[in-house]
Design a protein around this motif. Structure first.
Motif, PDB file in Angstrom:
ATOM      1  N   LEU A  27     -20.394 -32.519  82.322  1.00  0.00           N
ATOM      2  CA  LEU A  27     -19.648 -32.678  80.796  1.00  0.00           C
ATOM      3  C   LEU A  27     -17.212 -32.425  80.677  1.00  0.00           C
ATOM      4  N   MET A  75     -20.540 -35.932  73.968  1.00  0.00           N
ATOM      5  CA  MET A  75     -19.718 -35.373  74.112  1.00  0.00           C
ATOM      6  C   MET A  75     -19.431 -34.863  72.973  1.00  0.00           C
ATOM      7  N   ILE A  79     -18.654 -25.321  77.841  1.00  0.00           N
ATOM      8  CA  ILE A  79     -18.326 -26.583  78.400  1.00  0.00           C
ATOM      9  C   ILE A  79     -18.622 -26.532  79.847  1.00  0.00           C
ATOM     10  N   GLN A 117     -16.229 -35.224  82.954  1.00  0.00           N
ATOM     11  CA  GLN A 117     -15.938 -36.922  82.101  1.00  0.00           C
ATOM     12  C   GLN A 117     -15.040 -36.621  80.875  1.00  0.00           C
TER      13      GLN A 117
END
Lengths: 389, 381
Positions: free
Chosen positions: A81, A238, A77, A84
């Motif tokens: 990201l 995502m 990750i 977010q």
């Protein structure tokens, strides 16, 4: 009604004779006790392992990993990201209004085992975010929390028990730098394995990494999960899978618990079979000793059915104290004992449910072993009684 | 001879009872055999592991991986005979739970001698892999579960991205390997250069090196030497011999010994009680017969010996049957538990145990039989 009365008379007669046949009765009881005791003690490992794994699991905790990751190691990750993901809907917020979400970077490092001196691996988890908000069960027992951005570590008390150089104030050398242990903690009721937490950014930088392994979030309520998943699906950027903490923990401990339970039932079944053989023998002998009594009753008009029922009841009733004895011994000897088979650490747990399971096994052993002797008793010819007169 | 006949008829006086005792004792010792066999099997498996093979892993897994450039320095460490290396590509085939673990082997022939510690491979299969850059050797298990066969071109989806931006790796199935780990295997073998040139991240790195050293007794010292060679570099190592790693795993099974002892004790206690009371019962039923024997001239000692031999015969025969059952079962169980074996020591311990249990169990009944007063017995009192 008549049959019931006969059955009752036979049963009281059988049981009243038990003290006179103490040897045979105790053989049956001890055989059952050994079988049940072993089964319960071994299953206590599976129960303990399950409790150890699931003890701290909360339904509101959700773990986000890369889409298609087979485990924590190949999940990745990025920092962007991770940021977010913190803003996904349904995530609980702390007193300051910040979402309760932490990003984790896993690094497996080694330390020297105190006893054997050999090196063993354990996970070091680099955390960005409010760790104590996500893990409220984490209690510092000494020292303090690591500071953001610094090369500092806190270690679970289990680390200090198992490995050298994990006291508060000890300095560990990693990646050409010193990482002092600034605090020690435990995680509530579980025994726990050795876990080390440090600052996420510091660990990422030190180990030359640019991405976390996973993001952990605490939901408002358990059923906010659907909304979270929907929001992730709605955003094609995502590429993460959301799973309940419970599911991930269960998946990772399934194999261990499966092996433990399989071995328990395997050994338990063989012991139960052996106990059944012993019980059949004892019951045969008991029935044979009563041949004259039974024949006399037959001559008086007693039916075969109550005789069979009474012997079956007797064998089950005799198996019960064995089960209680076995479960009690298992409890007294092993409840709370720490065990570490196959690399996992947990306390054996002899629960009431296991006791009940032991009783059920005993009743089944009693029922099966009573069967043949019961038929033999019902077929005692009346002439036996007459000849004896 | 007359003794033999008497003992034999004593044993089979109540066939059902004797059969049940035989079964009970046999079951108990079959369990004993399986448990001990498991333990000795694991111990032997560790002994069989190569002591001259060192695994050179990164000191921190999850940090920077080891650069393949370590190879030359490793080769120049005194005492190191040869070095190989490998990386791992984890992916899935079609479904997220159909995992493929692809071990990427360096192009050396070292793998012919190295491989047996991890998987079995035939020279012709390894040669086929070396010849085909995108080749893959699969296990029969993988072939069956995923439907792969020789000549297939299979896609593996991985989180290790390719330089061309895609996340799907294609492999040509060119041969077979056999995984040493029992159970469901996801292992396949591929070429390291194909993986390394194809991946977008971590190019020029390996998961670990395999260093073969000249003297296996120097394994610990050599491990230290290798680690100190790379100490304070940007990619520190943690080296251990394969045998040492196996011993670590062994220790984690640690409590096995205690559990086996506890189970075996419970089994023996139950057996002792069973044998003792059933022999008592049998003696009680045989009082008139024993009294007749004594009347016709058998001494107390004769009767004593007969009863003991009777119990010994039943117990030892049953134990032998039980241990035999365990041995017959082993080949089937070997699929799930590696290295199951029954060394003579376990066999001997089992038979001695049976002997001991029989002796203790029969001690009291035998004494009772020997001391039987003839007159009282004959008169039925």
């Amino acid at each position: 009604m008549r049959l019931l009365r006969q059955y009752w008379a036979l049963l009281t007669m059988n049981l009243a004779g038990a003290p006179a046949r103490a040897g045979l009765v105790s053989t049956l009881i001890i055989g059952v006790a050994c079988a049940v005791g072993v089964l319960v003690s071994m299953l206590a490992m599976g129960v303990g392992a399950r409790q150890e794994a699931m003890g701290n699991v909360r339904p509101e905790r959700v773990i986000l990993r890369s889409q298609g990751a087979t485990g924590v190691a190949d999940s990745r990750i990025t920092k962007d990201l991770a940021l977010q993901l913190r803003d996904l809907p349904g995530i609980r917020r702390d007193a300051k209004g910040a979402p309760i979400a932490v990003s984790e970077a896993f690094v497996f490092i080694q330390a020297r085992d105190k006893r054997s001196g050999s090196r063993l691996g354990f996970p070091m988890r680099g955390i960005t975010g409010e760790l104590t908000a996500y893990l409220p069960e984490l209690h510092l027992t000494s020292g303090r929390m690591f500071k953001t951005g610094l090369r500092e570590l806190i270690a679970s008390n289990r680390c200090a028990e198992r490995f050298s150089d994990f006291k508060v104030g000890d300095r560990r050398i990693m990646r050409g730098g010193e990482w002092p242990i600034v605090g020690r903690f435990d995680l509530g009721g579980t025994l726990g394995n050795c876990v080390v937490f440090g600052d996420g950014e510091a660990i990422l930088a030190a180990f030359g990494r640019d991405a976390f392994n996973q993001v952990d979030v605490m939901l408002q309520r358990e059923n906010d999960f659907e909304g979270l998943v929907k929001a992730i699906k709605a955003n094609p950027l995502m590429k993460v899978d959301a799973r309940h903490e419970a599911q991930i923990v269960a998946d990772s401990s399934r194999q261990l618990i499966g092996i433990l339970d399989f071995v328990s039932y395997f050994v338990g079944t063989i012991m139960a079979l052996a106990a059944t053989m012993g019980a059949v023998n004892s019951l045969y002998a008991m029935v044979d000793q009563r041949r004259r009594d039974i024949a006399t009753l037959r001559a008086l008009g007693f039916n075969g059915l109550p005789i069979i029922a009474s012997v079956l009841t007797e064998s089950m009733l005799l198996a019960l104290p064995g089960a209680v004895l076995g479960a009690l011994v298992a409890w007294a000897l092993f409840n709370g004992t720490a065990a570490s088979p196959l690399g996992a650490s947990f306390h054996l747990q002899v629960t009431p449910a296991l006791g009940a399971l032991g009783l059920t096994w005993a009743l089944v052993i009693g029922l099966i072993s009573g069967f043949l002797p019961a038929i033999r008793a019902a077929r005692v010819p009346v002439t036996v009684a007459l000849r004896a007169v | 001879m007359k003794f033999f006949f008497l003992i034999w008829s004593g044993i089979w006086r109540k066939p059902a009872r004797t059969t049940l005792i035989l079964l009970q004792v046999a079951l108990a010792f079959a369990l004993f055999g399986v448990l001990q066999g498991m333990k000795s099997g694991v111990e032997r498996a560790v002994q069989d592991v190569r002591g001259d093979l060192l695994l050179v892993n990164p000191a921190a897994v999850g940090g920077t991986p080891l650069p393949v450039a370590h190879l030359e320095r490793l080769r120049s460490v005194p005492g190191v005979k040869s070095v190989a290396y490998a990386d791992m590509l984890i992916g899935t085939y079609q479904k997220p739970d159909q995992i493929v673990a692809a071990l990427a082997l360096d192009p050396s022939d070292e793998w012919l001698t190295l491989a047996p510690s991890f998987f079995k491979v035939l020279p012709k299969d390894l040669a086929a892999l070396h010849k085909t850059r995108s080749g893959a050797l699969i296990t029969v298990d993988v072939g069956r579960r995923y439907g792969w066969k020789l000549g297939d071109r299979v896609p593996v989806k991985s989180l290790t991205p390719r330089v061309d931006g895609s996340s799907t790796w294609f492999f040509d199935v060119v041969g077979y390997i056999e995984d040493n780990e029992p159970g469901q295997s996801s292992l396949i073998a591929i070429n390291y250069p194909y993986l390394d040139e194809g991946r977008a991240r971590n190019q020029g790195t390996v998961r670990n090196f395999y260093a073969i050293i000249a003297d296996p007794h120097q394994a610990a010292a050599m491990s230290e030497r290798i680690d100190s060679t790379f100490a304070n570099s940007s990619a520190e190592t943690a080296t251990a011999s394969l045998r040492e790693s196996a011993q670590q795993t062994m220790k984690t099974i640690g409590d096995l010994d205690f559990a086996i002892r506890a189970i075996v004790s419970a089994v023996l206690i139950a057996l002792l009680f069973s044998i003792s009371t059933l022999m008592m019962q049998s003696i009680r039923e045989r009082v008139p017969e024993l009294a007749v024997l004594k009347t016709v001239g058998f001494t107390d000692r004769h009767v004593w010996v007969m009863v003991i031999i009777e119990a010994l015969t039943v117990c030892v025969a049953a134990a032998a049957i039980g241990l035999g059952m365990a041995m017959v079962l082993f080949p089937y169980a070997a699929k799930y538990v590696p290295g199951l074996s029954m060394p003579p020591s376990v066999l001997l311990t089992g038979l001695l145990g049976a002997l001991l249990v029989a002796l203790i169990g029969v001690a009291f009944p035998a004494r009772m039989a020997a001391r039987l007063p003839v007159v009282a017995a004959l008169s039925g009192r």
